[in-house]
Write a protein that holds these residues in place. Structure first.
Motif, mmCIF file in Angstrom:
data_model
loop_
_atom_site.group_PDB
_atom_site.id
_atom_site.type_symbol
_atom_site.label_atom_id
_atom_site.label_comp_id
_atom_site.label_asym_id
_atom_site.label_seq_id
_atom_site.Cartn_x
_atom_site.Cartn_y
_atom_site.Cartn_z
ATOM 1 N N ILE A 1 0.819 -1.218 0.000
ATOM 2 C CA ILE A 1 0.000 0.000 0.000
ATOM 3 C C ILE A 1 0.853 1.269 0.000
ATOM 4 O O ILE A 1 0.679 2.132 -0.869
ATOM 5 N N PRO A 2 1.822 1.432 0.942
ATOM 6 C CA PRO A 2 2.616 2.669 0.878
ATOM 7 C C PRO A 2 3.482 2.769 -0.377
ATOM 8 O O PRO A 2 3.715 3.867 -0.890
ATOM 9 N N MET A 3 3.929 1.628 -0.907
ATOM 10 C CA MET A 3 4.739 1.671 -2.121
ATOM 11 C C MET A 3 3.896 2.110 -3.316
ATOM 12 O O MET A 3 4.363 2.870 -4.170
ATOM 13 N N ALA A 4 2.656 1.660 -3.384
ATOM 14 C CA ALA A 4 1.771 2.092 -4.467
ATOM 15 C C ALA A 4 1.545 3.603 -4.394
ATOM 16 O O ALA A 4 1.538 4.287 -5.424
ATOM 17 N N ILE A 5 1.399 4.132 -3.197
ATOM 18 C CA ILE A 5 1.241 5.583 -3.021
ATOM 19 C C ILE A 5 2.524 6.298 -3.443
ATOM 20 O O ILE A 5 2.478 7.318 -4.143
ATOM 21 N N ALA A 6 3.679 5.764 -3.036
ATOM 22 C CA ALA A 6 4.960 6.383 -3.397
ATOM 23 C C ALA A 6 5.147 6.406 -4.909
ATOM 24 O O ALA A 6 5.662 7.390 -5.467
ATOM 25 N N TRP A 7 4.754 5.340 -5.606
ATOM 26 C CA TRP A 7 4.874 5.320 -7.064
ATOM 27 C C TRP A 7 3.999 6.402 -7.699
ATOM 28 O O TRP A 7 4.403 7.034 -8.669
ATOM 29 N N GLN A 8 2.809 6.587 -7.160
ATOM 30 C CA GLN A 8 1.925 7.630 -7.700
ATOM 31 C C GLN A 8 2.537 9.018 -7.515
ATOM 32 O O GLN A 8 2.484 9.851 -8.405
ATOM 33 N N GLN B 1 5.564 9.516 -9.935
ATOM 34 C CA GLN B 1 5.188 9.751 -11.330
ATOM 35 C C GLN B 1 4.879 11.214 -11.596
ATOM 36 O O GLN B 1 4.980 11.680 -12.725
ATOM 37 N N ARG B 2 4.520 11.952 -10.559
ATOM 38 C CA ARG B 2 4.190 13.372 -10.722
ATOM 39 C C ARG B 2 5.414 14.277 -10.600
ATOM 40 O O ARG B 2 5.326 15.466 -10.845
ATOM 41 N N ARG B 3 6.547 13.710 -10.194
ATOM 42 C CA ARG B 3 7.757 14.510 -9.991
ATOM 43 C C ARG B 3 8.644 14.441 -11.232
ATOM 44 O O ARG B 3 8.705 13.423 -11.910
ATOM 45 N N THR C 1 18.276 11.202 -11.589
ATOM 46 C CA THR C 1 17.138 10.949 -12.475
ATOM 47 C C THR C 1 16.475 9.639 -12.067
ATOM 48 O O THR C 1 17.093 8.778 -11.463
ATOM 49 N N PHE C 2 15.228 9.528 -12.435
ATOM 50 C CA PHE C 2 14.521 8.282 -12.194
ATOM 51 C C PHE C 2 14.971 7.244 -13.214
ATOM 52 O O PHE C 2 15.153 7.577 -14.392
#
Length: 144
Positions: free
Chosen positions: A51-58, A61-63, A71-72
């Motif tokens: 759950i927290p990893m899914a939030i972190a990925w979201q 993606q906005r950064r 860089t990512f």
């Protein structure tokens, strides 16, 4: 600064593995024993990680760039092939037989006893042996 955050993240990860019971081989094997004395508690550990990893990925993606610079990395290609299937089977078999995988094995080295060190040494040996073995297995057959 990146190394400090890496050290802190690794320490937090190891502490989480220890507190959650992921370094207890009997608990992990109980989780995998779905037809016997099944222990479902590690499902909460997985949910607590996913759950927290899914939030972190979201958020990521906005950064445009990571918080600590650089860089990512590009996303890995999605390939379902023999290497992935074989690697998954080997990982699962090792996890089921030993009750450890790489993260918990490192986290348990300080208190796990000789068996954990043997597992760790075998894991490192397997990591070192995998590339030449894979190269040998995937080399085209030579004509006689």
């Amino acid at each position: 600064m990146r190394n400090l955050f890496a050290f802190l993240a690794g320490g937090l990860f190891g502490a989480g593995l220890f507190i959650s019971g992921m370094t207890d081989t009997a608990k992990v094997q109980g989780w995998l024993d779905i037809f016997g004395d099944w222990d479902p508690t590690l499902a909460f550990v997985m949910g607590g990680a996913i759950i927290p990893m899914a939030i972190a990925w979201q958020i990521a993606q906005r950064r445009a760039t990571p918080v600590l610079g650089g860089t990512f990395p590009p996303p890995p290609p999605v390939r379902l092939d023999t290497r992935l299937a074989l690697g998954s089977v080997m990982f699962g078999a090792g996890w089921g037989l030993a009750g450890l995988c790489p993260g918990p094995s490192v986290a348990s080295l300080s208190y796990g006893g000789v068996g954990h060190w043997v597992f760790f040494a075998a894991m490192i040996g397997g990591m070192l042996a995998a590339p030449p073995v894979l190269a040998r297995l995937t080399r085209p057959a030579q004509a006689a």
